[in-house]
Design an enzyme around this catalytic site. Sequence first.
Site, PDB file in Angstrom:
ATOM      1  N   GLY A 181      29.331  92.558  -1.475  1.00 22.66           N
ATOM      2  CA  GLY A 181      29.784  93.864  -1.928  1.00 22.66           C
ATOM      3  C   GLY A 181      31.090  94.409  -1.402  1.00 22.66           C
ATOM      4  O   GLY A 181      31.472  95.511  -1.795  1.00 22.66           O
ATOM      5  N   GLY A 183      34.223  93.387  -1.941  1.00 22.55           N
ATOM      6  CA  GLY A 183      35.392  93.094  -2.762  1.00 22.55           C
ATOM      7  C   GLY A 183      35.933  94.303  -3.498  1.00 22.55           C
ATOM      8  O   GLY A 183      35.201  95.241  -3.825  1.00 22.55           O
ATOM      9  N   CYS A 186      34.228  94.650  -6.855  1.00 22.30           N
ATOM     10  CA  CYS A 186      32.779  94.434  -6.803  1.00 22.30           C
ATOM     11  C   CYS A 186      32.079  95.783  -6.720  1.00 22.30           C
ATOM     12  O   CYS A 186      32.487  96.647  -5.940  1.00 22.30           O
ATOM     13  CB  CYS A 186      32.409  93.578  -5.597  1.00 22.30           C
ATOM     14  SG  CYS A 186      30.643  93.264  -5.435  1.00 22.30           S
TER      15      CYS A 186
END
Length: 347
Positions: A181, A183, A186
Amino acid sequence: MRIEEDLKLGFKDVLIRPKRSTLKSRSDVELERQFTFKYSGQTWSGVPIIAANMDTVGTFEMAQALAGFDILTAVHKHYTVEEWAAFINTASADVLKHVMVSTGTSDADFEKTVQILALNPALNFVCIDVANGYSEHFVQFVAKAREAWPTKTICAGNVVTGEMCEEPILSGADIVKVGIGPGSVCTTRVKTGVGYPQLSAVIECADAAHGLGGMIVSDGGCTMPGDVAKAFGGGADFVMLGGMLAGHEESGGSVVEENGEKFMLFYGMSSESAMNRHVGGVAKYRAAEGKTVKLPLRGPVGNTARDILGGLRSACTYVGASRLKELTKRTTFIRVQEQENRIFNSL
């Protein structure tokens, strides 16, 4: 249900404390590292940064460009075997040694990877990539891959906790990819409520992996060169970059024009854009866990690579590390509530 009271930290929560240094210049810093991997037995030397296996980052063109900086590229899994063959026919041996072949965990993915690896023995890296490395199927696939490719260096993920970092290593992975998570494109954390602050994940997983003779790659969460330095300082052996390498001529994203200005599309690999492109849309039983953004065109990736490497060298000089290998043991993190003076950031 239970609550863990320990505070977990991301890159934005810390700075690296400066220390006495005998280095006279940033040019004195050696960024190249040499690794011998646990299972493959392969020895590799280079700058341990990896372009992410996203179809708007991990392209053949990116691999060609970054090989000149001794940087790896995890080429995305959506190229056909024929496209791989064409690339291999034109790429030098030096480029191929900086390439990772990405794969999912389906039977079709496995068979395709078998064909790609058979094209050239210089392809020594396999990157097994799933969003959730906590499934038994993932661990079983790692074991299957190790049995099939005993001399290939296998990178597998993603996980964020020490106990699960050990599982892929015990099953045959040389390197474990760490991050759920963090990114830039993301949305897993907001869609699912699941995740782990990246710096703490790196510190905890590095400790677990190194105890078994394995290695880790910090995947996601870097927004600037200083974050790359923090990831290495926290114990990462490799750092994978997506958003920092997106939007360049070599990135492979679609170019759109708005009001006379050109932008490149960059999206997460679990986004609606990615699923529309590769699997015909978002399945009825799931939600998209990524977003699509428009980035101003950033020119050749070489300029960004130089900026990242320059920042990393400078970080090493501030703590007296003459080699990147020394950065971890010379790093002391301090918790902070501010990173920079932002008064002119909007200009």
